[in-house]
Design an enzyme around this catalytic site. Structure first.
Site, PDB file in Angstrom:
ATOM      1  N   LYS A   1       1.826 -13.692   1.281  1.00  0.00           N
ATOM      2  CA  LYS A   1       3.159 -13.965   1.107  1.00  0.00           C
ATOM      3  C   LYS A   1       4.049 -14.962   2.041  1.00  0.00           C
ATOM      4  O   LYS A   1       4.817 -15.990   1.789  1.00  0.00           O
ATOM      5  CB  LYS A   1       4.067 -12.650   1.496  1.00  0.00           C
ATOM      6  CG  LYS A   1       3.804 -11.650   0.358  1.00  0.00           C
ATOM      7  CD  LYS A   1       4.162 -10.350   0.355  1.00  0.00           C
ATOM      8  CE  LYS A   1       4.185  -9.257  -0.567  1.00  0.00           C
ATOM      9  NZ  LYS A   1       4.459  -7.769  -0.002  1.00  0.00           N
TER      10      LYS A   1
ATOM     11  N   GLN B   1       6.276  -4.184   5.245  1.00  0.00           N
ATOM     12  CA  GLN B   1       5.259  -3.968   4.183  1.00  0.00           C
ATOM     13  C   GLN B   1       4.618  -2.522   4.143  1.00  0.00           C
ATOM     14  O   GLN B   1       4.577  -1.901   5.127  1.00  0.00           O
ATOM     15  CB  GLN B   1       4.027  -5.003   4.704  1.00  0.00           C
ATOM     16  CG  GLN B   1       2.905  -4.798   3.752  1.00  0.00           C
ATOM     17  CD  GLN B   1       3.209  -5.396   2.410  1.00  0.00           C
ATOM     18  OE1 GLN B   1       3.859  -6.281   2.288  1.00  0.00           O
ATOM     19  NE2 GLN B   1       2.425  -4.901   1.388  1.00  0.00           N
TER      20      GLN B   1
ATOM     21  N   ASP C   1      13.048  -6.725  -0.877  1.00  0.00           N
ATOM     22  CA  ASP C   1      12.361  -5.721  -1.928  1.00  0.00           C
ATOM     23  C   ASP C   1      13.237  -5.047  -2.945  1.00  0.00           C
ATOM     24  O   ASP C   1      12.593  -4.594  -3.818  1.00  0.00           O
ATOM     25  CB  ASP C   1      11.394  -4.746  -1.352  1.00  0.00           C
ATOM     26  CG  ASP C   1      10.055  -5.407  -0.607  1.00  0.00           C
ATOM     27  OD1 ASP C   1       9.293  -6.030  -1.261  1.00  0.00           O
ATOM     28  OD2 ASP C   1      10.024  -4.833   0.626  1.00  0.00           O
TER      29      ASP C   1
HETATM   30  N1  GUN Z   1       3.299  -2.654  -0.599  1.00  0.00           N
HETATM   31  C1  GUN Z   1       2.823  -2.683  -1.759  1.00  0.00           C
HETATM   32  N2  GUN Z   1       3.401  -3.612  -2.721  1.00  0.00           N
HETATM   33  C2  GUN Z   1       4.777  -3.887  -1.981  1.00  0.00           C
HETATM   34  C3  GUN Z   1       5.724  -4.515  -2.049  1.00  0.00           C
HETATM   35  O1  GUN Z   1       6.129  -5.061  -3.195  1.00  0.00           O
HETATM   36  N3  GUN Z   1       6.616  -4.565  -0.994  1.00  0.00           N
HETATM   37  C4  GUN Z   1       6.428  -4.129   0.286  1.00  0.00           C
HETATM   38  N4  GUN Z   1       7.430  -3.892   1.237  1.00  0.00           N
HETATM   39  N5  GUN Z   1       5.466  -3.402   0.470  1.00  0.00           N
HETATM   40  C5  GUN Z   1       4.471  -3.221  -0.672  1.00  0.00           C
END
Ligand code: GUN
Length: 279
Positions: free
Chosen positions: A47, A91, A114
């Site tokens: 990311k 995350q 998110d």
């Molecule tokens: N863990 C797995 N997918 C995601 C996501 O889309 N966002 C976040 N913050 N954690 C994750």
């Protein structure tokens, strides 16, 4: 035929970069990462690289797995109050001693990139497009749109009811404009094969390697694979790609399907947070 999520995501990233350059935008995304969670480290690394490529500044706060819930919430409050930060991503998963709902509630909804905060989930449910929509469901909807895959009146079976993928996706695809008839399947569902075989579009997000077999898929169905599983160190999806592609009209590969779309939507949401906060 493969659905080229990687290619679609690349063109979206290019458009985001162009908008940032043309308008001189300065979006900033803050990551909170539990440092010894290896998969999270990999995802956040991907990311961050994508942010850099399009001109989004990213800040990373790495956290010990022993961090208390209070301490994490204090750090999030500081990011909420920091005018240089437009978007916040914690995350997941978090260690067991931390209540992830409480952590999500602590994020300023305007910076919740998110779309996990109840304010954003509520806005999504009522169709308020000022919300951040969760990245993976948004990425799947965008991919279906870009591939000209009709959803109106179609039977869509979604495997998995997580708050990150299945549940928001079921809402998005059944809402006005998408107009699908959605069946949300989960570990207690009966007659899985019946529901899958009836589906025009199957979307799997259960995290079980090669779970969806050719025999469960209707001839000509579209198959979207959100799974990222490993067999002997090899990345595979939830769908038995090699065999299912013989019956599917279109299928996303793993890797190169949904994953890149999730990251592209994260960049898109970051720019959206930045623009809303700057307005
Ligand atoms: N863990 C797995 N997918 C995601 C996501 O889309 N966002 C976040 N913050 N954690 C994750």
């Amino acid at each position: 035929m493969d659905i080229n999520g990687k290619g679609v995501a690349a063109s979206i990233r290019q458009a985001i970069k162009k908008e940032i350059d043309d308008k001189g935008l300065t979006p900033t995304l803050a990551f909170f990462l539990i440092e010894d969670h290896a998969p999270s480290k990999v995802y956040v690394g991907m990311k961050q690289r994508a942010c850099k490529e399009v001109g989004i500044t990213s800040i990373i706060e790495t956290l010990q797995a022993s961090i208390t819930e209070e301490m994490l919430i204090t750090k999030i409050s500081a990011a909420n109050a920091n005018p240089e930060i437009d978007a916040i991503l914690v995350q997941m998963p978090l260690p067991d001693h931390i209540d992830s709902n409480r952590v999500i509630y602590a994020i300023d909804p305007a910076k919740d990139v998110d779309g996990f905060h109840p304010v954003n989930i509520g806005k999504m449910l009522i169709g308020d497009s000022s919300a951040s929509f969760p990245c993976t469901p948004l990425g799947i909807c965008t991919l279906l749109e870009k591939e000209n895959i009709e959803t109106a009146g179609k039977n869509i079976a979604i495997l998995g009811r997580s708050m990150i993928v299945g549940r928001p996706l079921a809402n998005m695809l059944s809402s006005k404009g998408k107009d699908a008839t959605v069946t949300l399947l989960h570990s207690k569902s009966k007659n899985l094969s019946f529901h899958l075989k009836n589906a025009d579009i199957i979307i799997s997000a259960i995290g079980k390697a090669l779970f969806v077999k050719k025999e469960m898929v209707k001839q000509g169905a579209v198959c979207i694979d959100v799974g990222t599983n490993h067999i002997d160190g090899v990345l595979v999806g939830d769908i038995d790609y090699k065999n299912v592609k013989e019956v599917a009209s279109k299928i996303t590969p793993v890797p190169g399907g949904v994953g890149p779309m999730t990251i592209a939507m994260l960049l898109q949401n970051t720019v959206k947070c930045h623009k809303i906060l700057a307005s």
